[in-house]
Design a protein around this motif. Structure first.
Motif: not given
Length: 288
Positions: A143-151, A29-31
């Motif tokens: 990681f959650y910041d990336e999930l929200k802001n980038r994706f 499950g890599g990110g």
């Protein structure tokens, strides 16, 4: 999602001050960021280590700022993780009991920037992962910041989906699927193993959907739009979409997690059926 004031798991380890362990078994499950970086390297030959280091560096600045404020959202996020892990414990304990089995609860390690696991070293850029060798889920909350802001995949249930997916890998470990994958890794070509890896990841998505089914039927804590948040996250992290964003084209033979459509399909199937027996993403005796 209604989570405030609810039971938190005792199995969350806050290691944001450092890491521990070490070893060589592969993690599951890599990110997202590491998938994009690998895709860029695979198709263009461009070294992405500087990008990964920059992401980790940005994460360090954010977490250091939040560490100075005890009321920062990062602390709320860690409590949220504890509630979600507790819910997975309750739900999978019931499901395993119904199967005549005992559910062994995993631990979840919160880390900052860098960690060592029994599967090897990892950074924030790796994203959340599960290590079968020590039965732990690892996540850097940045990681959650990336999930929200980038994706564009924000929302608390999108975050819950990520944890439920990694716990799905733990379920696979307990049921013997991970051991079969380990054996297959030693006898298959990279392309053939990638196809099995996709099926493994899709099954973890299915298990996350099964968890969501019981989250509502047992706990009754879902709000309108929660399932859509999870589906948005599943869509955002499909191999085809990530490769298209990174390189402008896709290469199916290099997929390791499944397409956006596949990930949404299997999560939704798990949620709608709540039946663990309907999650055979492998079929045809692929792991026999």
């Amino acid at each position: 999602m209604q989570w405030l004031g609810r039971r938190e798991s005792d199995n969350v380890e806050d290691n944001r001050g450092g890491g521990g362990g070490g070893g060589g078994r592969f993690a599951l499950g890599g990110g997202i960021i590491s998938i994009i970086a690998l895709a860029i390297y695979y198709f263009t030959g461009v070294d992405t280590s500087q990008l990964l280091n920059q992401v980790a560096s940005n994460g360090q600045v954010q977490t250091e700022q939040q560490a100075r404020d005890p009321n920062a959202s990062k602390d709320n996020a860690s409590r949220f993780v504890g509630v979600i892990l507790a819910d997975t414990e309750d739900i999978w304990t019931k499901i395993f009991s119904d199967m005549g089995k005992t559910y062994e609860k995993p631990h979840l390690s919160l880390f900052r920037n860098y960690t060592e696991s029994a599967c090897g070293n990892a950074s924030a850029a790796t994203g959340p992962f599960y290590c079968p060798a020590d039965s732990k889920v690892y996540i850097d909350l940045s990681f959650y910041d990336e999930l929200k802001n980038r994706f564009g995949a924000g929302g608390d249930f999108a975050q819950a989906y990520v944890i439920a997916h990694e716990v799905g890998h733990h379920v696979q470990n307990l049921l013997g699927t991970s051991a079969k994958m380990d054996e297959a890794r030693n006898r298959l070509s990279e392309t053939a193993y990638n196809k099995l890896s996709v099926k493994l990841e899709l099954q973890a998505d299915f298990y996350a959907g099964v968890w969501a089914h019981y989250e509502q039927s047992m706990k009754k804590v879902l709000d309108a739009g929660d399932i859509e948040e999870a589906l948005t996250a599943a869509n955002a992290i499909g191999d085809d979409r990530l490769q298209k964003q990174a390189t402008g084209h896709i290469e199916p033979d290099s997929f390791t997690h499944g397409t956006s459509a596949q990930r949404m399909y299997w999560f939704k199937k798990g949620y709608e059926t709540g039946d663990i027996n309907q999650g055979d993403t492998f079929g045809n005796g692929d792991l026999e």
